[in-house]
Design an enzyme around this catalytic site. Structure first.
Site, PDB file in Angstrom:
ATOM      1  CG  ASP A 283      -8.623  22.627 -14.965  1.00  0.00           C
ATOM      2  OD1 ASP A 283      -8.522  22.054 -13.962  1.00  0.00           O
ATOM      3  OD2 ASP A 283      -9.236  21.797 -15.982  1.00  0.00           O
TER       4      ASP A 283
HETATM    5  C1  GLC Z   1     -10.535  18.976 -15.357  1.00  0.00           C
HETATM    6  C2  GLC Z   1      -9.463  18.873 -14.438  1.00  0.00           C
HETATM    7  C3  GLC Z   1      -8.395  18.714 -15.145  1.00  0.00           C
HETATM    8  C4  GLC Z   1      -8.443  17.805 -16.354  1.00  0.00           C
HETATM    9  C5  GLC Z   1      -9.328  18.661 -17.352  1.00  0.00           C
HETATM   10  C6  GLC Z   1      -9.542  18.061 -18.752  1.00  0.00           C
HETATM   11  O1  GLC Z   1     -11.616  19.864 -15.003  1.00  0.00           O
HETATM   12  O2  GLC Z   1      -9.460  20.187 -13.462  1.00  0.00           O
HETATM   13  O3  GLC Z   1      -7.311  18.306 -14.024  1.00  0.00           O
HETATM   14  O4  GLC Z   1      -7.135  17.670 -16.738  1.00  0.00           O
HETATM   15  O5  GLC Z   1     -10.520  19.166 -16.646  1.00  0.00           O
HETATM   16  O6  GLC Z   1     -10.423  16.821 -18.326  1.00  0.00           O
END
Ligand code: GLC
Length: 740
Positions: A283
């Site tokens: 993430d």
């Molecule tokens: C964010 C979220 C995740 C998302 C990613 C890309 O922090 O936790 O769910 O897909 O970043 O935007």
């Protein structure tokens, strides 16, 4: 066997097993490509960056990123969308030595151009068909716009509505969550990756992010291995079994180790026990966040821990970009770990067909045609209708009569458009959105007065609008109040310690209710809210979550009876935040409350009942249903056998309606205590007035099993209660059986 026969047999076998043949071909193509790749190019495939800086005006662009792409040092971009931009950036990637195409990814969480209800709302539909259609439309629109991969479905089980990301998942129940996870994966991906109207899906956030301590985002998760396996992992396993192309890990620790550096989660369970073949993306920045966690003393150590723990692609940390080559060259990380990650990623690029045609998803004609297809609005409206939950309807206040002369529309969300799109929306194009006011305007002739008064803001202390609202109410036949949260009070990093209706909204309700007029309350939110005064005093309550583009039309359909509400709560609604975590599948304890009046030395509060304000599975209808004739095909079940049960469901009311019949079990005694109820099946059935249908359920051994540490999933002999109900707290039929 003679040679000709054996040769033809091989030929037949290899061509009749497309999956095997395709896999073998792709494996061969991956092997061939990897033999040509330098270590730098291999590490390049493991890097993912946000694309805000490589598109747009030349002055805004980050040339270092464009150069990295040109030199084969980037494997994927997120937040680059649209045929024009994806074609441009892909063309830069194809200037690299080996011309390896990029993966374009985006958070297509509940729709791309057409905005669907937030996932928690869609889960309230308990309608797997509409949930699949919703994902298919999102895939079709985003794939036509050059997107290969969405970071959805979010499959985190959540029992804590303080956590803002409850809006993104399927609520508190493991079985419902697993069914929805599988359905959404198949909706996004189709049966086989590679179609130009389907995209890769991503099961996130692995794992147990929904159990973040105190409902506070990015917080630790400390739960037992037993709870991890029994409550939080099954939706991920369902997604993996459905063929989900990727996983995304989570920001939380699991029992002291950050998920992105947690080999137990990613290697032992996901890639080991589950034999998962897709790839894991970290993430946003979670690899470098292992340093502030106090787990990795520096980025170099974070990169080492992450790749060894099975994190294949690095979103936005630049940890792999900066550290991985050195780690391999210094012998700290065996090249095999890098090769494994590269192989998994390249496999998906081949599977999507990007090596055969890197621009396959970036077709301007298809983009123009798909983006404005009106049929998607109809699907969005149906999804919105099915997601609405009728919480209360005293004296049949709803549906509103079409003969009314004056309806007062009061509250800060009567004209809401952007708010109805909720969090995680790609295009907040309010031109496509319908407010409740607009939806109701279409239902009533011009001579019916729809008076409007905002009354107060969503989250402000203002009460100077109350007199105007009260006056509107006094002059009306009925009042419809539209209250709730703003779109950005839920979603990522939106935890709340107080989940009451914000601002002065409940005070506004009291002032309006004091007029004595019938008051219908429509609530919009991305989470369960606490609204005890409204719950007690409103004549009717409609929970509308955030329903997307067609919200106003769907709500109006329900209010006037053009659609009979059929939603059921996928998450418990607490009476107050002090009850959290609150969920229907609780344990009985050694001192259960058997009589609400007797809580002395019982597992109870002295200032509140234990039960929720509204229960998991609750949802009313404009008709009534009768449950009769429960039959079990056997009273004693041998280990490994399935139990078949049936009952008769009848629409005993005056209008067509859909009912969600729910099957629960209670394993009464076991070597670890079992919840008093566990959802094990459900069905949504549409019946005409007077119509009956025999419903069949099956309890397989898997549904009777529970997880024990060091043993895994097993069943134990004992007595099981089966319960069939219209809600977890409204059981209509009961039976028992023995498992030998
Ligand atoms: C964010 C979220 C995740 C998302 C990613 C890309 O922090 O936790 O769910 O897909 O970043 O935007």
């Amino acid at each position: 066997m003679n040679r000709i026969f054996s040769f033809s047999l091989v030929l037949v076998v290899s061509f009749t097993l497309p999956g095997y043949a395709q896999r073998k071909t792709i494996d061969q193509r991956v092997d061939s490509l990897m033999k040509l790749m330098t270590l730098a190019e291999k590490v390049g495939q493991l890097n993912q960056y946000s694309g805000r800086e490589v598109t747009g005006p030349a002055s805004d662009r980050k040339n270092y990123l464009l150069n990295d792409i040109k030199n084969g040092k980037v494997g994927s971009m997120l937040n680059v969308k649209g045929v024009k931009d994806t074609r441009e950036i892909q063309s830069i990637a194809l200037q690299s030595r080996l011309k390896i195409p990029l993966l374009f990814s985006l958070d297509v969480i509940h729709g791309y151009k057409t905005v669907f209800p937030i996932p928690l709302a869609e889960s309230a539909s308990w309608d797997l068909d509409i949930i699949k259609q919703s994902a298919q439309v999102a895939a079709t629109e985003s794939a036509a716009s050059g997107i290969h991969w969405t970071f959805a479905p979010m499959v985190d089980i959540a029992r804590d509505p303080r956590w803002g990301r409850v809006m993104e998942g399927a609520g508190e129940d493991t079985y419902l969550g697993a069914q929805i996870a599988k359905t959404r994966v198949l909706g996004f991906q189709g049966e086989q990756l590679g179609a130009v109207d389907r995209i890769m899906a991503c099961a996130k956030h692995f794992a147990a992010y929904g159990a973040s301590m105190a409902g506070r985002d990015y917080n630790p998760v400390d739960i037992s291995e037993q709870q991890l396996h029994e409550i939080y992992l099954p939706p991920f396993k369902a997604a993996a079994d459905a063929g989900v192309a990727t996983f995304m890990n989570s920001f939380n620790t699991f029992n002291g180790i950050p998920a992105t550096g947690n080999a137990y989660l990613q290697r032992d369970i996901l890639k080991g026990q589950w034999n998962y073949k897709g790839f894991v993306v970290s993430d946003w920045g979670s690899i470098k966040e292992m340093t502030p966690w106090g787990f990795a003393k520096n980025l170099n150590y974070a990169a080492e821990k992450a790749i060894l723990a099975g994190s294949d692609m690095d979103m936005e940390s630049e940890a792999y970009k900066k550290e991985l080559e050195n780690l391999v060259n210094n012998g700290k990380v065996d090249l095999k770990y890098v090769d494994e990650a590269v192989r998994r990623i390249l496999y998906k690029k081949f599977e999507l067909g990007l090596f055969d045609n890197p621009y396959k998803f970036s077709d301007e004609k298809r983009e123009a045609k798909v983006m404005n297809d009106p049929k998607y609005k109809d699907i969005a409206k149906l999804a919105a209708q099915k997601s609405i939950v009728l919480l209360k309807n005293d004296n049949a206040t709803l549906p509103l009569s079409k003969g009314l002369k004056n309806i007062a529309l009061i509250g800060p969300l009567v004209n809401a458009k952007r708010d109805q799109a909720g969090s995680w929306v790609v295009y907040a194009d309010t031109a496509n959105m319908v407010s409740v006011y607009e939806g109701l305007q279409k239902k009533y002739a011009k001579n019916v007065k729809l008076s409007y008064a905002q009354g107060t803001g969503i989250d402000d202390a203002l009460t100077n609008g109350f007199p105007e609202a009260v006056n509107a109410a006094k002059n009306a036949d009925v009042v419809v109040m539209v209250l709730g949260e703003s779109w950005d009070m839920s979603g990522e990093a939106k935890s709340r310690t107080d989940i009451c209706l914000p601002g002065q909204q409940e005070a506004l309700f009291k002032a309006v209710k004091a007029t004595g007029k019938p008051v219908v309350v429509v609530l919009m939110a991305g989470r369960p809210l606490v609204f005890n005064t409204i719950a007690a005093q409103a004549d009717a309550i409609v929970y509308a979550w955030f329903l997307g583009d067609q919200g106003g039309n769907a709500i109006a359909d329900v209010l006037v009876g053009d659609y009979n509400p059929s939603g059921k709560l996928p998450i418990s609604f607490p009476r107050n935040v002090g009850q959290i975590p609150i969920f229907y599948n609780y344990y009985n304890t050694g001192r259960p409350v058997t009589k609400p009046s007797d809580i002395r030395y019982k597992s109870a509060y002295i200032d509140s009942p234990n039960d929720p304000r509204f229960a998991f599975g609750h949802g009313l209808s404009y008709t009534t249903f009768a449950y009769n004739d429960l039959k079990l095909d056997q009273a004693t079940l041998q280990k490994g056998q399935s139990l078949k049960l049936s009952f008769k469901l009848t629409n005993t009311g005056k209008v067509v309606g859909e009912e969600v019949a729910q099957l629960y079990i209670h394993d009464q005694f076991a070597s670890i205590v079992r919840p008093v109820k566990e959802l094990k099946d459900f069905v949504k059935v549409k019946l005409k007035p007077g119509e009956s249908k025999v419903i069949n359920f099956e309890l397989t051994p898997e549904k009777l099993a529970f997880y024990q540490e060091k043993i895994g999933w097993t069943t134990e002999p004992g007595t099981f209660k089966v319960m069939i109900g219209t809600a977890s707290n409204d059981i209509k039929l009961e039976g028992n059986f023995e498992l030998k």
